[in-house]
Motif scaffolding. Structure first.
Motif: not given
Lengths: 300, 379
Positions: B206-209, B216-219, B221-222, B224-225, B246, B250
């Motif tokens: 649960y996050e805001g960008v 936005y690649s970090a979020v 990746q998250k 996916r993780r 993105l 990916k």
């Protein structure tokens, strides 16, 4: 470990984007100690020009690499012309004025250019075609890095190297360094300072246009406001690395990119900006001139 | 001198009493023959464009019904009052409508003003139907049994998104992402709550960008993780198109479900081939409803312009309340409320009635999916 690598590479891409724009800020500041707030708008105008040219060429039936090259060439020339003109109109008349006056003039120019594009073009987001070629060998690594990301990182690296060599070894580069050190002395020794400053703006704007094309292709959309947001972050990167220093701008960009990437990856993207700016404050407390900046005596 | 001024004073006093009393006379004189419908909302100020279409909608419905012999053999009449969307003004507006003897009220337009006015209508036993107040509390708090609305509440989209993810896509791990804005974050909060309450799936992220960021690649990746099977995104199309592109670049085929802010053709234009398969909620399609077509046609004929915001909702609200009075056989509060809850009425929004909380059944949002470059209704 994979995850760490993904974030590392993501941060590298993001950092390269910041660095590419930060180079223009840092060059102008190095020469005339002016924070050129209109730099982000030059970046945006470069992207818009590329979009218009690419659309026209695509309609005319061209495709692939030729569109990219032609659009880039036109965008670079057009953006350079803008950079050159902005300096002549907004900064040159104020060169002998107090330091605050050109700064306000720069902010005004930034707002003017934004609104000019808003009225002349559109306020909507426009789709930006992916002009960058898809590299087939990157397909296996898509999880870590796409083709456009690789191209951005590579371009930033090449640009930085060329710029460094240019400043170190060419006559114009030497004149630039002389002007940066002491403008009056350089003038006395026969350096055409006005031309040096114009050239600095042209080179900075050309870099911004290249950045605009690459980043817009990567993100896939543009509007009149993209220059402001990218500009703020790039400016932060330039300050972080030491404004006025070319390697500093690149280092600052990368550090900012990695901070944001890891903060998002391991903490939360809610706090991405908080971490980025907390780092900036910390670095400025211990190194007020930035990481690679030279602390000089204030010439006020 | 002295005498004259006192004479003048009493003359003025008499005038005031006369004028103050005259509306009362007229009210009691005509009360038996007229059904009074109050129309309250912003009719001036910067939000007037939200309120004025309601007045026009009500006028059209009333004209139509009066031409057909009225309600229970009586003519219907409008009492139009402006609240400029301000809660403090809305209290006065409501008091005035109550004292003028409104049998029902269409309004108010803004949620804040509606909330302020509702207590007054509730105490006076006046049914209130809003065409546009979307605050969930208005119906869900249970404080206002006299309140109904012909628009879906703010959480309706989140409810639909979550139900769709859980029951149609049958996912177990959901990432909820938002853009930190009022609209996006509000929806995301509801989505998170509904998922947790259902206990059928887990909110793994649960996050805001940051809107407008270059990357936005970090979020991604998250996401996916965390092995999310679906992403519910609250926000607008620019960030949504970046995140979706993105993810697809990916090679993640995670479901992407979003809201009205993404159900926009610009999203498809910008995200291109990556938009395919994206789900988004949007208002139910009324363009094929003949009643809606007729209502818009009538507006064009009467005012020579396209109707504004909430026009159809207001049209439906006016029809619903007049229908309920007709079916109830009187303007008695309990009877009208009962009729609103049980009697279906054909409106431009479809065949509607109201549930026990006051929300219209059959009004609201549908799920759409991008297929071959256009949004297609899937539910």
């Amino acid at each position: 470990m994979d995850y760490f690598l993904e974030l590392l590479i993501g941060g590298l891409t993001r950092g390269s984007i910041y660095a590419l724009i930060a180079l223009g800020y840092t060059m102008v500041y190095g020469i005339i100690e002016l924070i050129n707030f209109a730099h982000g708008e030059i970046y945006m105008i470069g992207a818009f020009t590329a979009l218009i040219i690419a659309s026209v060429l695509t309609m005319a039936g061209m495709s692939g690499l030729s569109v990219l090259i032609l659009a880039s060439v036109v965008a670079v020339i057009y953006a350079s012309a803008y950079g050159f003109t902005v300096e002549k109109i907004a900064y040159k008349p104020l060169r002998q004025a107090q330091r605050l006056s050109p700064l306000i003039s720069a902010i005004g120019m930034s707002i003017f250019l934004q609104n000019y594009v808003l009225i002349a073009q559109t306020s909507d987001f426009l789709p930006f075609p992916s002009l960058l070629p898809e590299l087939p060998f990157m397909d296996a690594y898509a999880q870590f890095m796409g083709s456009s990301e690789l191209i951005i990182v590579a371009t930033t690296a090449v640009m930085t190297i060329i710029l460094t060599l240019f400043i170190k070894f060419t006559k114009m580069g030497k004149a630039m360094r002389a002007t940066a050190q002491d403008r009056n002395m350089a003038m006395l020794l026969g350096v055409n300072v006005n031309r040096v400053i114009s050239n600095t703006f042209i080179i900075g704007s050309a870099l911004a246009a290249v950045g605009g094309i690459l980043i817009a292709s990567h993100i896939g959309r543009i509007n009149f406001y993209i220059g402001f947001i990218a500009g703020i972050k790039a400016f932060t990167a330039a300050v972080l690395g030491g404004i006025g220093s070319i390697p500093g701008a690149v280092l600052g960009g990368l550090i900012l990119g990695w901070t944001e990437s890891f903060a998002t990856g391991y903490v939360s993207s809610d706090y991405e900006d908080v971490f980025a700016f907390a780092l900036l404050v910390l670095i400025l407390i211990f190194r007020p001139a930035g990481l690679l900046g030279k602390s000089t005596v204030q010439k006020v | 001198m002295q005498k004259e001024s006192s004479f003048r004073r009493s003359w003025i006093a008499a005038l005031i009493v006369f004028f103050a009393a005259s509306p009362l006379f007229s009210a009691s004189l005509f009360a038996a023959d007229i059904i009074k419908i109050g129309i309250a909302g912003a009719h001036s100020g910067d939000l007037a464009s939200y309120g004025l279409p309601t007045v026009k909608a009500a006028e059209l419905v009333i004209k139509d019904i009066n031409a057909k012999g009225g309600v229970l053999g009586k003519k219907a009449e409008l009492l139009v009052e402006d609240d400029v969307c301000k809660p403090e003004v809305a209290i006065n507006t409501a008091t005035k409508l109550v004292s003028e003897g409104a049998n029902a009220v269409i309004g108010h337009i803004c949620s804040g003003a509606t909330k302020a006015a509702l207590g007054i209508y509730n105490n006076a036993g006046i049914v209130t139907i809003s065409p546009s107040a979307t605050n969930p509390d208005l119906t869900q708090s249970g404080l206002y049994p006299n309140f109904f609305r012909t628009i879906a509440s703010d959480d309706a989209q989140a409810r639909l998104e979550v139900d769709f993810a859980l029951n149609t896509l049958k996912v177990k791990r959901i990432a909820v992402i938002h853009d930190k804005g009022d609209y996006g974050k509000g929806l995301a909060e509801y989505a998170k709550k509904f998922i947790e309450d259902s206990k059928k799936a887990k909110v793994v992220l649960y996050e805001g960008v940051t809107p407008g960021a270059v990357d936005y690649s970090a979020v991604v990746q998250k996401i996916r993780r965390m092995k999310a099977e679906a992403v519910i995104y609250g926000g607008y199309h620019p960030e949504a198109s970046s995140i979706v592109s993105l993810m697809r670049k990916k090679k993640m085929n995670t479901f992407f479900i979003s809201d009205d802010g993404v159900k926009d053709d610009t999203f498809i234009k910008v995200a291109g081939k990556y938009a395919e398969g994206v789900y988004a909620t949007g208002p139910k399609d009324t363009t094929k409803n003949p009643l809606a077509v007729a209502a818009i046609e009538a507006h064009k004929k009467a005012y020579d312009a396209d109707p504004g915001a909430f026009f159809l909702n207001a049209y439906a609200a006016t029809q619903a309340v007049l229908n309920a009075i007709q079916k109830a056989g009187s303007t008695n509060y309990d009877a009208v409320v009962k009729a609103l809850r049980t009697e279906y009425v054909d409106t431009p929004l479809g065949k509607i009635r109201f549930d026990d909380r006051g929300d219209a059944i059959g009004v609201g949002f549908s799920m759409y999916q991008v297929r071959d470059g256009v949004y297609v209704q899937v539910q």
